[in-house]
Scaffold this motif. Structure first.
Motif, short mmCIF file in Angstrom:
data_model
loop_
_atom_site.label_atom_id
_atom_site.label_comp_id
_atom_site.label_asym_id
_atom_site.label_seq_id
_atom_site.Cartn_x
_atom_site.Cartn_y
_atom_site.Cartn_z
N PHE A 1 84.36 35.07 71.26
CA PHE A 1 83.23 34.37 70.66
C PHE A 1 83.57 34.03 69.21
O PHE A 1 84.56 34.51 68.66
N GLY A 2 82.72 33.14 68.62
CA GLY A 2 82.90 32.80 67.22
C GLY A 2 83.75 31.57 67.00
O GLY A 2 84.15 31.27 65.88
N GLU A 3 84.04 30.81 68.08
CA GLU A 3 84.90 29.63 67.94
C GLU A 3 84.14 28.41 67.43
O GLU A 3 84.73 27.53 66.80
N LEU A 4 82.82 28.35 67.71
CA LEU A 4 82.09 27.10 67.42
C LEU A 4 82.09 26.77 65.92
O LEU A 4 82.39 25.64 65.53
N ALA A 5 81.73 27.74 65.10
CA ALA A 5 81.65 27.47 63.65
C ALA A 5 83.01 27.05 63.11
O ALA A 5 83.09 26.22 62.21
N ARG B 1 77.24 29.43 61.84
CA ARG B 1 77.24 30.20 63.09
C ARG B 1 76.04 29.83 63.94
O ARG B 1 74.90 29.83 63.45
N ALA B 2 76.28 29.53 65.21
CA ALA B 2 75.22 29.05 66.09
C ALA B 2 74.43 30.17 66.73
O ALA B 2 73.42 29.95 67.38
N TYR C 1 77.40 24.71 76.77
CA TYR C 1 78.32 25.69 76.21
C TYR C 1 79.08 26.44 77.30
O TYR C 1 80.28 26.66 77.21
P1 1OR Z 1 79.84 30.67 66.44
O1 1OR Z 1 81.02 30.52 65.59
O2 1OR Z 1 78.74 29.69 66.28
C1 1OR Z 1 78.35 32.62 67.28
O3 1OR Z 1 79.24 32.15 66.28
C2 1OR Z 1 79.03 32.55 68.61
O4 1OR Z 1 78.28 32.91 69.76
C3 1OR Z 1 79.39 31.10 68.92
O5 1OR Z 1 80.33 30.63 67.98
C4 1OR Z 1 79.84 31.22 70.34
O6 1OR Z 1 81.16 31.72 70.38
C5 1OR Z 1 78.92 32.32 70.88
N1 1OR Z 1 74.99 29.01 71.87
C6 1OR Z 1 75.71 29.20 70.75
N2 1OR Z 1 76.70 30.10 70.61
C7 1OR Z 1 76.99 30.86 71.67
C8 1OR Z 1 76.26 30.73 72.86
C9 1OR Z 1 75.22 29.76 72.94
N3 1OR Z 1 76.78 31.62 73.72
C10 1OR Z 1 77.77 32.26 73.10
N4 1OR Z 1 77.92 31.82 71.84
N5 1OR Z 1 74.45 29.55 74.09
C11 1OR Z 1 74.51 30.40 75.26
C12 1OR Z 1 75.13 29.73 76.43
C13 1OR Z 1 75.20 30.67 77.60
C14 1OR Z 1 73.50 28.44 74.16
C15 1OR Z 1 72.08 28.93 73.97
C16 1OR Z 1 71.06 27.82 73.89
#
Ligand code: 1OR
Length: 302
Positions: free
Chosen positions: A117-121, A128-129, A179
């Motif tokens: 996890f943590g790849e999106l940002a 961070r999402a 996602y």
């Molecule tokens: P990041 O860098 O934003 C939080 O830090 C991490 O949580 C994010 O990267 C992902 O790796 C992880 N929506 C957003 N982030 C998620 C989600 C998610 N699931 C895991 N991460 N959703 C869940 C989808 C099953 C969408 C929810 C609306």
């Protein structure tokens, strides 16, 4: 944040850069290799890149539950791979945990060993999402933003982009979030077969799940005497039964035209398709038509 709605931040950066390097014991190295060997973001790297990434990863012991590893709204610093323990993901619609109402928000996912996890940002240069909280003790491996962006990101983007539109057209995956589909994209491999090739052989052990990207294929088995049991077109899936129940392949699948398939290994199948297992069991061709022998199944098509 939908992984599909944002443009990738450019990874090309001309400033000189030396990746961090953390010396590791034999024990750490073998645990690390075991953890990343299951993670799809690493499996496509060259030997050199793998070496660099292994050296840049840093062990982080998580001694207790309820530690916030990532806080929604913060800037992204690290990407994490889970060696052991479970981590809960929470999304607060207000954006930032501290600013918003409702505390951590809604729990949307759980990440266990081999997951990440943590790849999106880091990929999108975005806050961070989600918030990520430990559910017990565990071990994480963290990779700094610079190494992640320079070494891992390009291939991850390419794969997500490449499979994005195809995966939205797969009926089996329609209940998943964007996602979740992007995580599947990270894990897929594309293979092409000429017409008349056997893709799956009845009786073999199953180690892969298949999504048909292009072309047509048919299923047959011995008891049907060569009769076509099922036809597959774009967006259909096959190869799930052997993986669901750990049984030999129940039928052969042969390419009718040139065929392009996206495959998911057993690991990824188990980890990423758990939530659609019920759909696959309901669509089990042997139930639909009183056994594969009847040949009425519609596969992934609806
Ligand atoms: P990041 O860098 O934003 C939080 O830090 C991490 O949580 C994010 O990267 C992902 O790796 C992880 N929506 C957003 N982030 C998620 C989600 C998610 N699931 C895991 N991460 N959703 C869940 C989808 C099953 C969408 C929810 C609306």
């Amino acid at each position: 944040v939908s992984a599909e709605s944002l443009a990738p931040a450019s990874a090309s950066d001309s400033t000189p850069w030396t990746p961090p390097s953390y010396p590791k014991t034999q024990d750490q190295l073998s645990r690390l290799r075991a953890s990343v060997s299951h993670n799809f973001l690493f499996t496509h790297l060259s030997d050199d890149a793998t070496h660099l990434v292994l050296s840049a990863l840093q062990e982080r012991k998580i001694p207790v539950p309820n530690l916030r590893i990532i806080v929604q709204g913060d800037a992204g610093d690290y990407f994490y791979v889970v060696e052991s323990g479970n981590f809960a993901i929470y999304v607060n619609p207000a954006g930032h945990v501290e600013a918003g109402e409702g505390g951590l928000g809604r729990k949307v996912a759980d990440v266990g060993p081999g997951g990440s996890f943590g790849e999106l940002a880091l990929m999108y240069n975005a806050p961070r999402a989600a918030t990520v909280v430990s559910e017990g003790p565990g071990v994480l491996w963290q990779l700094d933003r610079g190494t992640f962006r320079r070494i891992i990101m390009d291939s991850a983007f390419q794969r997500r982009r490449m499979y994005e539109s195809f995966l939205t057209e797969v009926p089996l995956l329609s209940s998943l979030t964007a996602y979740e589909r992007s995580k599947i994209a990270d894990a897929l491999e594309t293979t092409k077969y000429p017409a008349n090739t056997t893709i799956i052989r009845e009786g073999d052990q199953g180690d892969k799940f298949y999504l048909l990207e292009a072309g047509e294929a048919v299923a047959t088995n011995r008891s049907s005497g060569g009769k076509v049991l099922k036809e597959y077109g774009k967006g259909d899936y096959f190869g799930e039964l052997a993986l669901l129940d750990d049984r030999p392949r129940a039928a052969s699948v042969v390419a009718k035209t040139e065929v392009k398939v996206a495959t998911l290994g057993k690991d990824g199948f188990t980890r990423l398709l758990g939530s659609v297992e019920g759909v696959m069991r309901r669509e089990d061709p042997r139930n639909l038509s009183g056994g594969l022998g009847q040949g009425q199944g519609q596969g992934g098509r609806r």
